[in-house]
Design a protein around this motif. Structure first.
Motif, mmCIF file in Angstrom:
data_model
loop_
_atom_site.group_PDB
_atom_site.id
_atom_site.type_symbol
_atom_site.label_atom_id
_atom_site.label_comp_id
_atom_site.label_asym_id
_atom_site.label_seq_id
_atom_site.Cartn_x
_atom_site.Cartn_y
_atom_site.Cartn_z
ATOM 1 N N THR A 293 0.853 -1.192 0.000
ATOM 2 C CA THR A 293 0.000 0.000 0.000
ATOM 3 C C THR A 293 0.890 1.244 0.000
ATOM 4 O O THR A 293 2.054 1.195 0.422
ATOM 5 C CB THR A 293 -0.931 0.053 1.224
ATOM 6 N N TYR B 229 0.549 5.771 0.375
ATOM 7 C CA TYR B 229 -0.341 6.882 0.704
ATOM 8 C C TYR B 229 0.297 8.226 0.384
ATOM 9 O O TYR B 229 1.520 8.392 0.466
ATOM 10 C CB TYR B 229 -0.690 6.846 2.194
ATOM 11 N N ARG C 86 -1.410 9.988 5.098
ATOM 12 C CA ARG C 86 -0.717 8.869 5.742
ATOM 13 C C ARG C 86 -0.921 8.934 7.249
ATOM 14 O O ARG C 86 -0.753 9.983 7.872
ATOM 15 C CB ARG C 86 0.761 8.890 5.386
ATOM 16 N N THR D 234 -6.654 4.425 5.527
ATOM 17 C CA THR D 234 -6.191 3.061 5.281
ATOM 18 C C THR D 234 -6.933 2.490 4.080
ATOM 19 O O THR D 234 -8.162 2.524 4.035
ATOM 20 C CB THR D 234 -6.439 2.161 6.495
ATOM 21 N N ALA E 101 -7.733 -0.865 1.700
ATOM 22 C CA ALA E 101 -7.765 -2.322 1.821
ATOM 23 C C ALA E 101 -8.582 -2.881 0.665
ATOM 24 O O ALA E 101 -9.360 -2.149 0.046
ATOM 25 C CB ALA E 101 -8.377 -2.734 3.156
ATOM 26 N N HIS F 43 -10.686 3.580 4.447
ATOM 27 C CA HIS F 43 -11.079 3.988 5.782
ATOM 28 C C HIS F 43 -10.432 5.338 6.071
ATOM 29 O O HIS F 43 -9.210 5.466 6.004
ATOM 30 C CB HIS F 43 -10.613 2.966 6.820
#
Length: 128
Positions: free
Chosen positions: A58, A60, A65, A69, A71, A82
């Protein structure tokens, strides 16, 4: 060919949380890296987060950051974002995108021109 549909946007107070969802159609979803981008009024579209096809990598943007999140669930053809500790400057239309080509560096890209498929976007508004 992949079709993407975002959901989960809305109005939230600063410090609050939201969860964006991106539902993908197509049997090749699990082989694509996925990304989230956003565009605020009067500004250019910017990278938010990306995830490799396996979910193992992943990446960011510095601005999110530690607060956001990303996923994915390949069995459900879904990518999630999220978002916690939201700030007024997070207000934007959020877009889900799919990158069908393998990338040598981390297996993902943070450039919007590398993404071939885009959703219609979902509005996120954070009030102060």
């Amino acid at each position: 060919q992949v079709q993407l549909v975002e959901s989960g946007g809305g109005l939230v107070q600063a410090g609050g949380s939201l969860r964006l969802s991106c539902a993908a159609s197509g049997r090749t979803f699990s082989s694509y890296a996925m990304g989230w981008f956003r565009q605020a009024p009067g500004k250019e579209r910017e990278f938010v987060a990306a995830i490799s096809w396996s979910g193992g990598t992943t990446y960011y943007a510095d601005s999110v950051r530690g607060r956001f999140t990303i996923a994915r669930d390949n069995a459900k053809n879904t990518v999630l974002l999220h978002m916690n500790s939201l700030k007024p400057e997070d207000t934007a239309i959020y877009y889900c995108a799919a990158d069908p080509r393998p990338r040598l560096r981390l297996g993902i890209s943070w450039y919007d021109y590398d993404y071939d498929y885009w959703g219609q976007g979902t509005q996120v508004t954070v009030s102060s």
